[in-house]
Scaffold this motif. Structure first.
Motif, PDB file in Angstrom:
ATOM      1  N   MET A 178       0.839  -1.190   0.000  1.00  0.00           N
ATOM      2  CA  MET A 178       0.000   0.000   0.000  1.00  0.00           C
ATOM      3  C   MET A 178       0.883   1.253   0.000  1.00  0.00           C
ATOM      4  SD  MET A 178      -3.331  -0.958   2.034  1.00  0.00           S
ATOM      5  CE  MET A 178      -4.063  -2.603   1.949  1.00  0.00           C
TER       6      MET A 178
ATOM      7  N   GLU B  49       8.565  -6.243  -1.641  1.00  0.00           N
ATOM      8  CA  GLU B  49       7.846  -5.707  -0.478  1.00  0.00           C
ATOM      9  C   GLU B  49       7.729  -6.812   0.541  1.00  0.00           C
ATOM     10  OE1 GLU B  49       3.949  -3.899  -1.463  1.00  0.00           O
ATOM     11  OE2 GLU B  49       4.899  -3.457  -3.391  1.00  0.00           O
TER      12      GLU B  49
ATOM     13  N   GLU C 255       6.123  -7.735   4.353  1.00  0.00           N
ATOM     14  CA  GLU C 255       5.209  -7.292   5.414  1.00  0.00           C
ATOM     15  C   GLU C 255       5.562  -8.007   6.722  1.00  0.00           C
ATOM     16  OE1 GLU C 255       1.422  -6.374   2.438  1.00  0.00           O
ATOM     17  OE2 GLU C 255       1.526  -8.310   3.430  1.00  0.00           O
TER      18      GLU C 255
ATOM     19  N   GLU D 121       0.202  -0.876   6.866  1.00  0.00           N
ATOM     20  CA  GLU D 121      -0.593  -1.947   6.281  1.00  0.00           C
ATOM     21  C   GLU D 121      -1.929  -2.005   7.006  1.00  0.00           C
ATOM     22  OE1 GLU D 121      -1.658  -4.147   4.381  1.00  0.00           O
ATOM     23  OE2 GLU D 121      -0.234  -3.924   2.748  1.00  0.00           O
TER      24      GLU D 121
ATOM     25  N   GLU E 181       5.089  -2.547   6.588  1.00  0.00           N
ATOM     26  CA  GLU E 181       5.492  -2.999   5.258  1.00  0.00           C
ATOM     27  C   GLU E 181       6.746  -2.228   4.869  1.00  0.00           C
ATOM     28  OE1 GLU E 181       2.603  -3.214   1.806  1.00  0.00           O
ATOM     29  OE2 GLU E 181       4.046  -1.761   1.026  1.00  0.00           O
TER      30      GLU E 181
ATOM     31  N   GLN F 201       5.937  -9.620  -1.914  1.00  0.00           N
ATOM     32  CA  GLN F 201       5.557  -9.273  -3.288  1.00  0.00           C
ATOM     33  C   GLN F 201       6.759  -8.733  -4.051  1.00  0.00           C
ATOM     34  OE1 GLN F 201       2.525  -6.346  -2.464  1.00  0.00           O
ATOM     35  NE2 GLN F 201       0.917  -7.880  -2.256  1.00  0.00           N
TER      36      GLN F 201
HETATM   37 MG    MG Z   1       1.264  -4.616   1.470  1.00  0.00          MG
END
Ligand code: MG
Ligand code: GLU
Length: 625
Positions: A1, A50, A52, A101, A108, A262
């Protein structure tokens, strides 16, 4: 995000009036970007990962862990260097970027700037991930641990939050978790409440319980407060929302409180991005199974190993009409999937693409499709976008309704970023130097930075092999969906078989062999003796034709070896490892229950593995974290 804009979010009753407004302008914004950027060319592949985190507090004296709800303050400190750069007060090179997040207990982080196309950059990934873990830890009191665990095993059990709150919140109306668990930024509670309001009921998440020797059969969860009636909707558990033999969860936090790994790639141009999107789609379920690391939900061992379906159900805002339970009256479409799910169609114009691979009956907005077609967008891309736009925007900020469509993408992003699919095709932001990108989203976060780096690097190398060897992974998208469900099964990586294309090399005849077949994970990753080449051997042959310094080559070899051993079953997945830990804990009663004491030991153990203080040979082999 991304960084969040501030404003006043509209409740669902108001927001729904602007759904068409947002969609119409979202399409204008997409078209503006497309017009300006369709011919854009980039020299090199940039990419980034990314990671988290969930943050846990440990009380060493009581031997008790809790999920920390104080992460928001820590986030502000972590973001301070970035804020200083943005305000022109500092010219420091940023090592990491921190983002909020969904959960108030989450963080994150991405590297401070994207990685480039060199092999040397692949060697930087693990040390940057380690640095991020250290930076997060430095801002926390010593009893707090940033952990790369997919989910907090006892999320939703009583007394597991610090500070504690009763589960009595207007936004989620959950029997198990309070609203205080949600990131306080207005976007998140609104998203939660609007999903519930749009759906017309609380979300329903039921994951099959793992039946052990002493687990009652049928399993009717005694810890569900069946008779609580704080909210009208609380009747739902009793009325059938909570299924026997399942772990029942009733709030978005159970899903969006999960952590993943990700990878985002910048492609050379729009066509390459579309091609990568398509080629990575069949890889997504394979990687979900191989990275599976979520065998416990709400204090119980589950009969699944991964998070994906939990999140899918946790954000499923479809009404009963849209779910096909009632005839269409107020809604426009029956929709086969949640907003968070695997993709429904391929989008590349590549010569190897065939229409028959798109074998799902695609639901798309016909008016939007026509609008896109008359503006020069080809059939496949128009279908993709008009499929994303069958959804309603869920969070609309009053102050940001009227925007300059040439220079803003907020309305487009409103829908784009709440279609959480296994791969995402990302147009460049307006007026930026960023290229067309693809995001690979299915992987579960791993316990250690070594593993996270290994999977990140594996996917990056796979994209390079796909592009340089011209690999073709196409098969009917319904088979990709079937793999997605298989990927959830307990021990899927070693026990199951997955559909995969047999002939992945480019062929110059029209009579190309289009077959796919069921293969084991070992066959897909490591290859068959006289057949499928295997993804890791393909990467090795690509690497053999390149110049890499010794140090980086060693690192990459150790990453590929981890992936290869996970696939052969020589090493356990995170899910198997955690499950094994619970089932061999002295306090475990063979009843599927992950008690506070087991949870505490598990958290401590995982933290020690991540810090390299304990070896976990079944998980990591000879590699140390
Ligand atoms: Mg995220
Ligand atoms: N945490 C979500 C997941 O596990 C993804 C959220 C995001 O897109 O950043 O898939």
């Amino acid at each position: 995000m991304g960084l969040l804009s501030l404003g006043t979010p509209l409740p669902w009753s108001e927001a729904k009036k602007y759904a068409d407004h947002v969609r119409t302008h979202g399409i204008e914004q997409f078209l503006a970007i497309y017009r300006k950027q369709k011919a854009q060319q980039k020299q090199c592949l940039l990419w980034g990962d990314e990671v988290e985190y969930v943050v846990v507090e440990c009380d060493e004296e009581q031997k008790r862990c809790k999920l920390s709800l104080t992460v928001f303050d820590i986030l502000a400190q972590l973001q301070q260097p970035e804020v200083a750069v943005l305000n022109g007060e500092s010219t420091e090179t940023l090592e990491a970027l921190w983002r909020p997040e969904y959960g108030r207990f989450m963080l994150e982080a991405t590297p401070g700037s994207p990685y480039g196309s060199t092999f040397r950059d692949l060697g930087k990934v693990e040390s940057n991930m380690k640095l991020r873990r250290r930076l997060a830890k430095e801002k926390m009191p010593s009893n707090m641990l940033p952990m790369t665990l997919v989910n907090y095993p006892r999320l939703g059990c009583p007394g597991e939050l610090e500070p504690d709150h009763e589960p009595r919140g207007e936004a989620c109306q959950s029997l198990f978790v309070p609203d205080e668990i949600i990131n306080p930024h207005a976007r998140f509670p609104t998203l939660t409440a609007n999903i519930r309001r749009r759906r017309g009921a609380k979300v329903e998440i039921n994951m099959p319980i793992f039946h052990d020797k002493n687990t009652p059969k049928p399993f009717i969860d005694p810890t569900i407060p069946w008779d609580r009636d704080w909210f009208v909707h609380d009747k739902e558990a009793k009325q059938g929302a909570a299924k026997p033999d399942h772990i029942y969860m009733d709030a978005m936090a159970f899903g969006m409180g999960c952590c993943c790994l990700q990878i985002t790639f910048q492609a050379c141009n729009i066509d390459e991005a579309r091609r990568l999107y398509d080629q990575l789609a069949p890889v997504a379920p394979i990687m979900l199974a191989l990275t599976a690391a979520a065998p416990i939900f709400r204090g119980y061992l589950a009969d699944v190993d991964s998070r994906w379906n939990v999140i899918a159900a946790a954000v499923d805002d479809r009404t009963p009409e849209e779910r096909g339970l009632e005839p269409l009256k107020n809604n426009r479409f029956v929709i086969n999937k949640s907003r968070y799910d695997s993709i429904d169609c391929y989008i590349s114009k590549d010569a190897t693409f065939k229409n028959k691979y798109n074998d799902l009956d695609l639901v798309y907005d016909k008016d939007i499709y026509e609008k896109l077609r008359t503006n020069d967008i080809d059939d496949l891309l128009a279908k993709h976008i008009s499929h994303l736009f069958i959804r309603d925007p869920l969070v609309i900020f009053k102050e940001f309704l009227d925007l300059d469509d040439e220079n803003s993408a907020d309305h487009f992003e409103n829908l784009q970023s709440t279609n959480w699919q296994t791969v995402r095709f990302k147009p460049p932001p307006p007026n930026s130097d960023i290229g067309w990108r693809v995001e690979f989203r299915s992987m579960e976060v791993q316990l250690t930075d070594f593993e996270n780096a290994a999977f990140a690097v594996f996917i990056v190398l796979l994209t390079r092999v796909i592009l340089s060897f011209g690999l073709n992974f196409y098969m009917p998208i319904s088979k990709v969906d079937a793999n997605m469900q298989t990927a959830h099964h307990r021990g899927a990586a070693v026990n199951e078989q997955f559909y995969f294309r047999k002939n992945v090399f480019p062929s110059n005849t029209d009579e190309e062999n289009d077959d796919y077949e069921l293969m084991t994970m070992n066959e897909i990753i490591n290859g068959k003796e006289h057949g499928f080449p295997g993804l890791v051997p393909l990467i090795h042959s690509y690497l053999n034709s390149t110049n890499i310094d010794i140090e980086t080559r060693c690192k990459i070899s150790s990453y590929l070896s981890l992936i290869s051993k996970r696939a052969s079953g020589e090493l356990m997945t995170g899910a198997s490892y955690l499950r094994h830990f619970v089932m061999n804990h002295p306090d475990y009663q063979n009843d599927s229950v992950v008690s506070p004491s087991i949870n505490y030991d598990l958290i401590k153990h995982v933290d020690q593995i991540a810090k390299g203080q304990v070896k976990a040979p079944e998980l990591l082999g000879d590699f140390s974290a």
